[in-house]
Design a protein around this motif. Structure first.
Motif, PDB file in Angstrom:
ATOM      1  N   GLU B  72      30.495  42.898  36.435  1.00 53.33           N
ATOM      2  CA  GLU B  72      30.123  43.454  37.738  1.00 53.33           C
ATOM      3  C   GLU B  72      31.108  44.540  38.160  1.00 53.33           C
ATOM      4  OE1 GLU B  72      29.740  40.362  40.704  1.00 53.33           O
ATOM      5  OE2 GLU B  72      28.904  39.032  39.167  1.00 53.33           O
ATOM      6  N   PRO B  73      30.593  45.726  38.463  1.00 53.63           N
ATOM      7  CA  PRO B  73      31.491  46.788  38.923  1.00 53.63           C
ATOM      8  C   PRO B  73      32.017  46.474  40.327  1.00 53.63           C
ATOM      9  CG  PRO B  73      29.206  47.520  39.003  1.00 53.63           C
ATOM     10  CD  PRO B  73      29.193  46.165  38.378  1.00 53.63           C
ATOM     11  N   VAL B  74      33.256  46.867  40.593  1.00 48.35           N
ATOM     12  CA  VAL B  74      33.861  46.502  41.878  1.00 48.35           C
ATOM     13  C   VAL B  74      34.129  47.698  42.785  1.00 48.35           C
ATOM     14  CG1 VAL B  74      34.965  44.499  40.821  1.00 48.35           C
ATOM     15  CG2 VAL B  74      36.232  46.638  41.024  1.00 48.35           C
ATOM     16  N   GLU B  75      33.857  48.942  42.305  1.00 49.25           N
ATOM     17  CA  GLU B  75      34.241  50.127  43.088  1.00 49.25           C
ATOM     18  C   GLU B  75      33.583  50.144  44.459  1.00 49.25           C
ATOM     19  OE1 GLU B  75      32.810  51.155  39.680  1.00 49.25           O
ATOM     20  OE2 GLU B  75      34.743  50.215  39.336  1.00 49.25           O
ATOM     21  N   GLU B  76      32.303  49.714  44.486  1.00 50.32           N
ATOM     22  CA  GLU B  76      31.529  49.867  45.711  1.00 50.32           C
ATOM     23  C   GLU B  76      31.822  48.796  46.755  1.00 50.32           C
ATOM     24  OE1 GLU B  76      29.216  52.483  46.148  1.00 50.32           O
ATOM     25  OE2 GLU B  76      30.323  53.183  44.381  1.00 50.32           O
ATOM     26  N   LEU B  77      32.566  47.746  46.314  1.00 49.79           N
ATOM     27  CA  LEU B  77      32.733  46.608  47.224  1.00 49.79           C
ATOM     28  C   LEU B  77      33.668  46.942  48.386  1.00 49.79           C
ATOM     29  CD1 LEU B  77      33.022  43.723  44.612  1.00 49.79           C
ATOM     30  CD2 LEU B  77      30.994  44.567  45.814  1.00 49.79           C
ATOM     31  N   ASP B  78      33.350  46.402  49.557  1.00 51.63           N
ATOM     32  CA  ASP B  78      34.233  46.598  50.716  1.00 51.63           C
ATOM     33  C   ASP B  78      35.354  45.556  50.677  1.00 51.63           C
ATOM     34  OD1 ASP B  78      33.015  44.253  51.383  1.00 51.63           O
ATOM     35  OD2 ASP B  78      32.041  45.003  53.200  1.00 51.63           O
ATOM     36  N   ASP B  79      36.258  45.678  51.625  1.00 49.36           N
ATOM     37  CA  ASP B  79      37.443  44.822  51.645  1.00 49.36           C
ATOM     38  C   ASP B  79      37.086  43.343  51.626  1.00 49.36           C
ATOM     39  OD1 ASP B  79      40.375  44.201  52.269  1.00 49.36           O
ATOM     40  OD2 ASP B  79      39.347  43.289  53.975  1.00 49.36           O
ATOM     41  N   ARG B  80      36.054  42.998  52.367  1.00 48.43           N
ATOM     42  CA  ARG B  80      35.674  41.590  52.464  1.00 48.43           C
ATOM     43  C   ARG B  80      35.207  41.040  51.132  1.00 48.43           C
ATOM     44  NH1 ARG B  80      32.422  39.592  57.761  1.00 48.43           N
ATOM     45  NH2 ARG B  80      32.201  37.501  56.923  1.00 48.43           N
ATOM     46  N   SER B  81      34.339  41.807  50.450  1.00 49.88           N
ATOM     47  CA  SER B  81      33.811  41.334  49.173  1.00 49.88           C
ATOM     48  C   SER B  81      34.910  41.315  48.123  1.00 49.88           C
ATOM     49  CB  SER B  81      32.671  42.242  48.707  1.00 49.88           C
ATOM     50  OG  SER B  81      31.798  42.496  49.777  1.00 49.88           O
ATOM     51  N   LEU B  82      35.759  42.330  48.152  1.00 49.70           N
ATOM     52  CA  LEU B  82      36.872  42.374  47.203  1.00 49.70           C
ATOM     53  C   LEU B  82      37.795  41.174  47.399  1.00 49.70           C
ATOM     54  CD1 LEU B  82      38.192  46.037  46.847  1.00 49.70           C
ATOM     55  CD2 LEU B  82      37.004  44.625  45.164  1.00 49.70           C
ATOM     56  N   SER B  83      38.041  40.854  48.672  1.00 51.31           N
ATOM     57  CA  SER B  83      38.909  39.724  48.975  1.00 51.31           C
ATOM     58  C   SER B  83      38.286  38.427  48.488  1.00 51.31           C
ATOM     59  CB  SER B  83      39.179  39.648  50.478  1.00 51.31           C
ATOM     60  OG  SER B  83      39.851  40.810  50.893  1.00 51.31           O
ATOM     61  N   ALA B  84      36.974  38.296  48.697  1.00 51.32           N
ATOM     62  CA  ALA B  84      36.272  37.103  48.243  1.00 51.32           C
ATOM     63  C   ALA B  84      36.362  36.995  46.720  1.00 51.32           C
ATOM     64  CB  ALA B  84      34.818  37.141  48.691  1.00 51.32           C
ATOM     65  N   LEU B  85      36.216  38.144  46.055  1.00 46.63           N
ATOM     66  CA  LEU B  85      36.295  38.185  44.599  1.00 46.63           C
ATOM     67  C   LEU B  85      37.674  37.730  44.140  1.00 46.63           C
ATOM     68  CD1 LEU B  85      34.159  39.338  42.587  1.00 46.63           C
ATOM     69  CD2 LEU B  85      35.620  41.346  42.399  1.00 46.63           C
ATOM     70  N   ARG B  86      38.694  38.284  44.778  1.00 47.44           N
ATOM     71  CA  ARG B  86      40.068  37.926  44.474  1.00 47.44           C
ATOM     72  C   ARG B  86      40.276  36.431  44.692  1.00 47.44           C
ATOM     73  NH1 ARG B  86      41.924  42.101  47.627  1.00 47.44           N
ATOM     74  NH2 ARG B  86      42.540  40.686  49.285  1.00 47.44           N
ATOM     75  N   ASN B  87      39.665  35.957  45.734  1.00 45.38           N
ATOM     76  CA  ASN B  87      39.825  34.561  46.115  1.00 45.38           C
ATOM     77  C   ASN B  87      39.196  33.606  45.102  1.00 45.38           C
ATOM     78  OD1 ASN B  87      38.454  32.293  48.409  1.00 45.38           O
ATOM     79  ND2 ASN B  87      40.657  32.545  48.099  1.00 45.38           N
ATOM     80  N   ARG B  88      38.007  33.948  44.609  1.00 42.66           N
ATOM     81  CA  ARG B  88      37.265  33.012  43.748  1.00 42.66           C
ATOM     82  C   ARG B  88      37.496  33.243  42.267  1.00 42.66           C
ATOM     83  NH1 ARG B  88      33.345  30.606  47.171  1.00 42.66           N
ATOM     84  NH2 ARG B  88      33.935  31.263  49.263  1.00 42.66           N
ATOM     85  N   ARG B  89      37.701  34.509  41.871  1.00 45.99           N
ATOM     86  CA  ARG B  89      37.657  34.821  40.445  1.00 45.99           C
ATOM     87  C   ARG B  89      39.003  35.154  39.849  1.00 45.99           C
ATOM     88  NH1 ARG B  89      32.328  37.115  39.819  1.00 45.99           N
ATOM     89  NH2 ARG B  89      32.964  37.974  37.826  1.00 45.99           N
TER      90      ARG B  89
END
Ligand SMILES: Nc1ncnc2c1ncn2[C@@H]1O[C@H](COP(=O)(O)OP(=O)(O)OP(=O)(O)O)[C@@H](O)[C@H]1O
Ligand SMILES: [Mg+2]
Lengths: 427, 258
Positions: B72-89
């Protein structure tokens, strides 16, 4: 579920942060504490005064006004007497009753400067000459026996109705009815004892000072008997000490409605002035107007207090902002760590906002307690009536939370916008 | 198992504006790490290793280039989604442990779960199991200051595993440890890797790097060489690692098993 757990976590982080710096947090809270305490005390004093005044007006009716004897001194007194004025008199009362259709009732009073004695007991008491209209207007009821009647007044009978305190003090456990008390040189038969009405007694405290006497200590005799039995003439330099002047001290006048108060005041003033040969030896008082007046005074007082409160809250808010900025800097690394573990900018923002709000809310809570203390002290020290309303507590709580949110916003945003990498590297 | 590479970066550039001009910490890095790989990143100080790790872990945004995590590409994600990604993955492990000194070990390990929305009770229960797995099961309510370096790093690893991440990003995890404790941490990494966890580890120590299966050498923000480790060290699992193994087999990967 997730949200409540999260909110609980934010609060617990905040409490943790505050607990780590107890003294610092307390000092930060001071501004809020003073501000909120001022708001609470201000509202309590204002509300207390309002209640007292309202109760008083309620006790005597909103549609009443008072004609009161004014003090006349020295040359003016001699001049007034020469001109033919004798001050307020029973004739004035009769005149007001007869001359104005909108005057529904007139209750004249004459205060007698004598002690009440029974079995060598002389309790503190005020002897007042009245007519039945007084009972009506002040809504007095008998607890035992009867009230004074028109025929008591017409016959100038030597009878008395006692206030409950006086009755107890004079007779202890004896039944007072039918017994005679001595007032001055005369014997008066007790025909009734008043019911102890809290409302009427309380109305005399605080607020608008229309009557400061304690009703429970009153002894009522027919006004005619009072004028007849105590006509002593003393050489006196002012009307207060000259019993021939102002035989009637005060009249309560009831008119047909509050809208008639103002026209009645003008008409009565004019008519009485003519009867007193143009001498302004009386004043006409409208309690409702006094209420308005006191409300205006209250407004100024409130404005000053509101100013103090807002200044205090402003200082408190700036204090919170300052301490939060320090806290954010101090916890830069923590912010980086949290961000690396998945905290979003919003999460960080929320954390610091909650902490700021907790500090100010805790300050608000202490301030509310302080407000209770202040209004209680004011009550004890000055005798003012104070009343803390639920609304003022809600207001204070709301204001203190708002201060936390407003002044916590900038530091919280600063924390949220920090670059996580820089934050992680911060020593 | 996911077919997509755990991490795929292409043409990563990260430049910093400085007084003297633009500094390119990453000057076009392309790197693919398959799921289940254990990769070491080596290179001299200032070569951009940490910067690379932060970009891959969605903690920093590259100036140019693309990153895919699990396809999954991450460039388009906003801070919230990026943080969630960092949090879970993603699980981060740092050289200096980065534990919160005023929180207990249980609270430290439970921290990532806070942002995943777990209740206090669930957090504590799970933190207890994770701490048990790294051999600190009896010290839930101790504070980080009461720990040795090795113990602190194990707590940090337990914290990185809190939400069952797919990728572990470790920036010199043994840098502050003596060689013995360093090897212990490597044993833990080895076990985790065998369980399917993808690991990217920055290290200066060739001995430590030999625990991984592949070494990427970085120099001045670019990849110099990318070679497999001929004979990776596979240390035998200790008691602790066995417990960890048992525990993590319940967890699965890619988010908390709620
Ligand atoms: N936030 C920043 N602002 C400016 N320059 C930065 C920043 N972060 C990193 N750099 C620069 O980017 C380059 C790479 O830094 P990085 O931390 O990635 O190196 P490293 O390989 O991890 O080094 P080390 O082995 O010492 O940890 C360095 O020259 C550093 O000064
Ligand atoms: Mg580095």
């Amino acid at each position: 579920m997730i949200r409540t757990a999260y909110a609980a976590q934010l609060v617990s982080i905040g409490v943790h942060g505050i607990a780590l710096h107890k003294l610092r947090s307390l000092l930060t809270m001071l501004g809020i504490i003073f501000g909120v305490a001022a708001v609470i005390a201000m509202l309590a004093i204002g509300e207390g005064a309002r209640q007292a005044t309202l109760r008083q007006i309620e006790a005597y009716g909103a549609d009443t006004l008072y004609v009161r004897a004014a003090k006349v001194i020295g040359d003016q007194l001699r001049d007034a007497k020469r001109a033919g004025s004798a001050g307020l008199s029973l004739a004035d009362a009769a005149h007001l009753r007869a001359a104005f259709p909108f005057v529904l009732d007139v209750a004249p009073q004459a205060t007698v400067d004598e002690k009440v004695v029974y079995a060598s007991r002389e309790p503190k008491a005020t002897v007042v000459g009245i007519d039945p209209a007084y009972h009506r207007l002040t809504k007095q009821l008998p607890d035992a026996g009867r009230l004074l009647t028109q025929s008591d007044v017409d016959g100038a009978r030597r009878v008395a109705v006692l206030g409950p305190s006086v009755a107890r003090a004079l007779f202890l456990h004896e039944p007072p009815l039918g017994r005679a008390v001595r007032i001055g040189a005369d014997q008066f038969e007790v025909v009734g004892v008043l019911a102890g009405r809290a409302g009427a007694a309380k109305a005399a405290e605080g607020g608008v000072q229309i009557r400061t006497r304690e009703v429970a200590r009153d002894v009522y005799i027919p006004i005619t008997a009072a004028l007849e039995a105590f006509p002593r003439i003393r050489d006196a330099a002012d009307s207060e000490k000259d019993p021939t002047y102002h035989r009637v001290r005060e009249m309560i006048v009831r008119v047909g409605g509050t809208e008639l108060l103002e026209p009645a005041r003008r008409a009565l003033t004019k008519s009485l002035a003519r009867r007193h040969r143009g001498r302004q030896d009386f004043e006409v008082i409208v309690p409702l107007e006094i209420l308005e007046q006191s409300r205006k005074t209250q407004d100024i007082f409130n404005l000053v207090m509101a100013l103090i409160a807002s200044l205090s809250l402003l200082v408190g808010g700036i204090g919170i902002m300052n301490i939060m900025l320090a806290s954010v800097t101090e916890r830069t690394r923590e912010i980086g760590i949290r961000r690396s573990l998945g905290a979003s900018q919003q999460d960080i923002m929320g954390q610091f906002l909650v902490e700021a709000t907790l500090i100010s809310a805790a300050g608000g809570l202490l301030g509310i307690l302080g407000g209770f203390a202040i209004s209680q002290s004011v009550h004890l020290a000055l005798g003012w009536e104070t009343r803390i309303t639920p609304l003022s507590i809600v207001l204070a709580a709301g204001v203190s939370c708002a201060v936390g949110l407003i002044f916590g916003f900038f530091p919280a945003r600063h924390a949220a916008r920090m670059d996580p990498i820089t934050a992680l590297r911060y020593e | 198992m996911n077919r997509a590479p755990a991490v795929r970066a292409q043409g990563l550039v990260r430049s910093f504006e400085q007084a003297g001009g633009t500094l390119r910490a990453l000057a076009g890095v392309s790197l693919t790490v398959e799921a289940g790989e254990f990769v070491s990143i080596m290179g001299p100080s200032g070569s951009g290793k940490s910067t690379l790790l932060y970009c891959l872990g969605c903690l920093d945004r590259p100036t140019a280039g693309t990153i895919e995590l699990g396809g999954e590409p991450v460039e388009e994600l906003d801070d919230r989604s990026l943080s969630a990604l960092r949090n879970r993955r993603i699980g981060f492990v740092f050289q200096s442990f980065n534990l919160l000194p005023t929180s207990t070990l249980a609270d430290n390990v439970g921290l990532p779960m806070v942002y995943a929305g777990l209740s206090r009770a669930r957090r504590r229960e799970r933190a207890a199991r994770l701490l048990e797995a790294v051999g600190l099961g009896k010290r839930l309510d101790d504070y980080p200051t009461q720990l040795s370096g090795g113990q602190a790093q194990r707590v940090a690893i337990a914290r990185a595993l809190a939400n069952g991440p797919a990728v572990l990003l470790a920036d010199e995890p043994t840098g502050n440890l003596d060689s013995h404790t360093g090897r212990e941490v490597m044993r833990l990494f080895g076990e985790l890797n065998r369980l399917g966890l993808t690991i990217l580890m920055v290290t200066h120590d060739p001995q430590i790097a030999r625990h991984s299966g592949r070494i990427v050498r970085v120099m001045d923000g670019a990849i110099l060489e990318d070679v497999p480790v001929p004979d990776p060290i596979r240390e035998e699992g200790s008691e602790e690692s066995k417990r960890l193994l048992e525990l993590l087999s319940h967890f699965g990967s890619g988010g908390p098993s709620e």
